[in-house]
Each structure stands twice: as C-alpha cells, then as structure tokens.
Design a protein around this motif. Structure first.
Motif, mmCIF file in Angstrom:
data_model
loop_
_atom_site.group_PDB
_atom_site.id
_atom_site.type_symbol
_atom_site.label_atom_id
_atom_site.label_comp_id
_atom_site.label_asym_id
_atom_site.label_seq_id
_atom_site.Cartn_x
_atom_site.Cartn_y
_atom_site.Cartn_z
ATOM 1 N N PHE A 14 25.705 23.069 27.130
ATOM 2 C CA PHE A 14 24.650 22.047 27.122
ATOM 3 C C PHE A 14 23.261 22.676 27.010
ATOM 4 C CE2 PHE A 14 21.491 19.456 29.229
ATOM 5 C CZ PHE A 14 21.712 18.211 28.679
ATOM 6 N N GLY A 16 22.611 25.728 25.866
ATOM 7 C CA GLY A 16 22.488 26.623 24.717
ATOM 8 C C GLY A 16 21.985 28.014 25.073
ATOM 9 N N MET A 17 22.253 28.451 26.290
ATOM 10 C CA MET A 17 21.756 29.770 26.718
ATOM 11 C C MET A 17 22.850 30.819 26.606
ATOM 12 S SD MET A 17 19.727 28.622 30.127
ATOM 13 C CE MET A 17 18.472 27.349 30.103
ATOM 14 N N ASP B 200 20.447 13.800 22.890
ATOM 15 C CA ASP B 200 19.231 13.872 23.711
ATOM 16 C C ASP B 200 18.437 12.563 23.624
ATOM 17 O OD1 ASP B 200 19.723 16.390 24.659
ATOM 18 O OD2 ASP B 200 18.258 17.416 23.399
ATOM 19 N N ILE B 222 14.873 16.618 29.255
ATOM 20 C CA ILE B 222 16.331 16.555 29.277
ATOM 21 C C ILE B 222 16.832 17.523 30.346
ATOM 22 C CG2 ILE B 222 18.441 16.981 27.948
ATOM 23 C CD1 ILE B 222 16.834 14.562 26.953
ATOM 24 N N ILE B 236 15.972 21.401 30.952
ATOM 25 C CA ILE B 236 16.572 22.225 29.909
ATOM 26 C C ILE B 236 15.820 22.111 28.588
ATOM 27 C CG2 ILE B 236 18.719 22.725 28.661
ATOM 28 C CD1 ILE B 236 18.880 23.217 31.673
ATOM 29 N N ARG B 237 15.372 20.906 28.273
ATOM 30 C CA ARG B 237 14.622 20.703 27.021
ATOM 31 C C ARG B 237 13.514 19.672 27.258
ATOM 32 N NH1 ARG B 237 19.921 21.532 25.323
ATOM 33 N NH2 ARG B 237 20.646 19.388 25.605
ATOM 34 N N TYR B 246 11.153 25.462 30.174
ATOM 35 C CA TYR B 246 11.265 26.527 31.184
ATOM 36 C C TYR B 246 10.707 27.825 30.621
ATOM 37 C CZ TYR B 246 15.451 27.687 28.467
ATOM 38 O OH TYR B 246 16.307 27.997 27.451
ATOM 39 N N HIS B 274 21.560 23.726 19.721
ATOM 40 C CA HIS B 274 20.757 23.336 20.889
ATOM 41 C C HIS B 274 19.321 23.834 20.784
ATOM 42 C CE1 HIS B 274 24.887 23.057 22.516
ATOM 43 N NE2 HIS B 274 24.387 22.052 23.196
#
Lengths: 104, 383
Positions: A14, A16-17, B200, B222, B236-237, B246, B274
């Motif tokens: 989720f 994407g890391m 998203d 998100i 995260i986004r 971040y 992503h």
C-alpha cells in the motif's frame, strides 16, 4: 548445504516503500541461522521456480529472495498470495530482519 | 463564461424520472442530478427524498459484510468474527473493517447507485490480523486483507500502526475491487498508477463523505493515522501536495510527483504504481477544489463514470484526462464549468486534454442535447 548469504528485497505494498537486507549468515545469531537453514531445506529452496508469482494483485508485496551457498546461488520472486504456505515463516523472518535493520 | 447546469434543462419531470429509472448509468446520473437540483431549487426536499426512495434500486441482498480474523496466520479468509447486522465486538480492528467497508458501500450505493464491488450485491469480505508484523493491506481479487503494522517490533521501533486505522485505506482496497470489475486496469506502469489513483480518489472521498467535508475542508491525506509517532509524517500520500506526506530519516521522503515532468521511470513496484499515482491524484484534487462543495458530488461522479464506462485495461494518464473531460461534457454540458475544471486539473498535473480546446456554447445544444446524445437520439449536427 551451507548457506553463506541471503539477500531479501520487498517492494510494493500500500505504501510502495522498498525495504531490503543483505545478510551474511555468519552474522546471524545461532538460533536465527539454524531456523532459516531448516526452512530453506524444508522448501528445497534451490529447486524452487524462479517465479513464484501469479498475476500482480493490488497492494501486495513482491519479495525477491536470493540464497547463496557454498556451491549454488538461486533467486526466487514471489508475492503475498502466491507464496506457498510453507514459505510464510521464512518470509516473516526475513521481513522482520529487514524492518529491524531500518531502525534509526 | 457560460455555464451549463441542470437548471438550464427543460426536460419534463416524467421523462427525467423514466430516464432515472430505466436509463444507462450515464443517463441515470444526469437525470438524477437534474431532478435533485430542480428539487433543491424549488425547496421540494420532501419530494426529493420520496423520489430517491422510490427510484434508487433497492439492493438485492443489500449491504452484506463479514469480517474474518486470520489470527496472525496467512490462511484466508480465516475465522468469521462479525457478520452483517451483528453487534460490535471487543476487537477494534474487526469493528474498523466492518464500519469502514459499510461506509464505503454507502458512498458507492447512495451517490453512484452502485450495489457493492461488483454492482450486484457482492458480499464484502475483510480479514484482519493477517500474519505477524505485516505493515500492509491488500486486495487479493476476492477480499480485503489487513495487517497489524509493526506490532512484532519493540514500540520504539514501530513505524506502522494497524492498517484498518485509516478509513481511506479500507475504501482504497474496496475500490480495487470495483476497478477489477469495471475498467480492469492492468496493475503496471500508467494503467497501474491509474488503478492506484482511483483507489486513492474514492478512498479520500469515502473519508470526506463520512466527515461531511467539502473539498476545501478535506485534508486529502491518504493513510492518516497509519504512521506511528516515531515517524515524521502525516500519512502515506498527499493528494493535495504529492511528495510531502512524510520526510523521515528511516522512511525517507515521500517520492510522489504531482506533475508529468517529474514522472518516475522505474521497474520497481510494478513500474512505480504507488509513486506516479501522485499525478492523477493531483489532477483530481485540483478539479475537486476548483468545483468546490462536496467532492463526491461532481468530481467524484465524473471519475466514477469514467472508471465504470470509459477506461479500459491499457488506459494511460492521457486517456484518463481525455475521458474524464469527455464525461464531464456528457454529464454537465460541453464548456460547462465542470468540464473546464477537469481540464484545469489535468493541465496543472502536466497533461493537456486532447481535443479539449475552447468549446463555446454555440458548439453544442447544451444540457438538453447532451441528454439526447446520451439517449442516442441527438439530432444530426449541422456543419
């Protein structure tokens, strides 16, 4: 077989890391090395197909595991839903080592 | 600037009601919007409510959820722990998955008249407590799956909380299911990034719907709440400002671009699905803010119809730009402020809508003709 090195990479998910770790077996604790060796033996890792990956599923992790022994090297690519049940413990152990290494 | 809106339409109400009940998705959306706006304009809220109750298809089976517990194993779906209509349990992750999939169902059903993931009442299955130390959530083609984050590490080393903690994550996963049944966007390169972006978009819209926030009020983050206090980040986004969610010594910096000039070419993550989703995410955000009000009403409808009826397996960003623009024209009229907002959204993300030049009101017959075109009975245009 005598495992010398394991490389582990995890991408996707989720967030994407990417996380990765390059483990020299000699640096692992005896307990870790012993359990990972057992799991690799149990899987007959060197004989696994290189691609254990079905169609890419949204947000699943993709794992690339390379094992180097004293006489062979083998890389397997797999994903959450396509990894065989008996590979799950190995995935968790390697994943945990990779997550632990990324600490501050 | 000329604005085409529903109140410019003079289609008799009984015809609109027929279209609203018997038309295609695009036709129904347009008719229902028109009726809603007309009712609001005339203060007929009761009439609107009665119409909605009588018109909207009652789901065969309706909302149906099961939450399973994997008990930290990897077998799916696990043990059923809460079924539709059952009371909350003591496990917060179970309740979050139950409530989150419920509100997601509600947005799609109430706003877009879509009965579940497949449009036909498919049961919403969720599994929580998947594996140990699983800092992720995914859609496996049949169900949603959630991990507990880094719960297997000491508290001081944990970066992720449980993945049900963020409502938009739940809606994101469920939307992957919708995409699977509709556009079937390939999960690679630009189609894959569009697949991610759609998740998203509707992830954020579900959160906004629950909070009843306008586009201006929403945070457009998100995954808010997923990162622990050990991380320097808000989520995260960011759809509002891709690349800023971040910036942390351990996690690194959010790599998302907001503009095509910063598109990331990579083979990792199925071609950066992503990462590059930041570009269409930003296009949606700009469109929604430009339009104002609740983003699910107009921008969300344009994107939903595009996902449902227009995009295909190999669609890329340019296709999506062109198609959302086209759908905005179908729903709201060529040259409408809605269509112009879509054009602006993509332009700010670095994509010029093709065929999207200056359309003047005289180029088309406005709302009525758009409606007739949808019905396939539009008069032949004079040259």
């Amino acid at each position: 077989m005598d495992v010398e090195r394991i490389k582990f990479e995890r991408t996707g998910g989720f967030a994407g890391m990417r996380i990765a770790t390059d483990l020299k077996f000699a640096d692992l604790s005896d307990e870790q090395a012993s359990r990972i060796s057992e799991l690799l033996d149990d899987l007959d890792f060197g004989e696994l197909p290189e691609e254990l990956l079905e169609e890419s599923m949204p947000d699943q992790f993709t794992y690339v595991i390379t094992v180097e022994t004293d006489d062979w090297e083998h890389t397997v690519t797999t994903g959450d839903a396509s990894a065989p049940e008996k590979m799950q413990e190995l995935l968790h152990l390697l994943d945990r080592l990779a997550r632990t290494k990324r600490k501050h | 600037m000329h604005k085409y809106s529903h109140i410019n339409c003079f289609v008799p109400p009984h015809i609109l009601k027929n279209i609203a009940t018997k038309g295609t998705e695009s036709q129904r959306s347009l008719a229902i919007d028109t009726i809603k706006v007309s009712a609001r304009m005339s203060g007929q809220r009761q009439a609107l409510a009665e119409f909605a109750a009588a018109t909207f298809r009652v789901a065969v089976g309706g909302k149906d959820r099961i939450v399973y517990d994997a008990r930290n194993g990897s077998s799916l779906p696990g043990t059923a722990v809460r079924r539709e209509g059952e009371a909350a349990v003591s496990d917060v992750a179970v309740n979050e998955a139950y409530d989150g999939s419920g509100i997601t169902y509600d947005l799609f059903n109430d706003m877009y008249q879509r009965n579940s993931i497949d449009g036909n009442g498919m049961r919403l299955d969720s599994t929580v407590h998947y594996r140990q130390g699983y800092d992720n959530a995914f859609w496996d083609g049949e169900q949603m799956v959630y991990g507990d984050g880094d719960e297997d590490l000491p508290a001081s080393e944990r970066l992720f909380n449980r993945f049900t903690a963020a409502l938009d994550v739940i809606a994101h996963e469920l939307t992957h299911g919708v995409t699977q049944f509709e556009a079937k966007l390939m999960y690679s390169q630009q189609p894959g990034a569009l697949n991610e972006s759609m998740s998203d978009v509707f992830g954020s819209l579900v959160k906004q719907y629950k909070l009843q926030q306008t586009a201006a009020e929403a945070d457009w983050i998100i995954g808010q709440g997923l990162l622990t206090e050990n991380v320097n980040g808000v989520g995260i986004r960011s759809m509002k400002a891709p690349g800023t969610a971040y910036d942390d010594p351990v996690l690194g910096k959010d790599p998302q671009p907001a503009h095509m000039k910063d598109y990331v070419n990579t083979i990792s993550d199925n071609g950066g699905v992503h990462i590059n989703s930041g570009i269409p995410n930003y296009a949606f955000y700009v469109t929604a803010v430009e339009l104002g009000g609740y983003a699910w009403e107009k921008a969300g409808r344009i994107w939903y119809i595009t996902l449902k009826d227009k995009l295909t397996t190999n669609s890329n960003f340019q296709d999506c730009a062109n198609l959302t623009y086209s759908v905005a024209g179908e729903l709201f009229g060529a040259g409408s402020i809605e269509q112009q907002a879509v054009q602006k959204g993509w332009l700010e993300a670095g994509l010029t809508v093709e065929g999207g030049g200056t359309t003047t009101p005289s180029d088309n017959g406005g709302c009525l003709e758009a409606l007739l075109r949808l019905l396939g009975v539009a008069p032949v245009k004079r040259s």
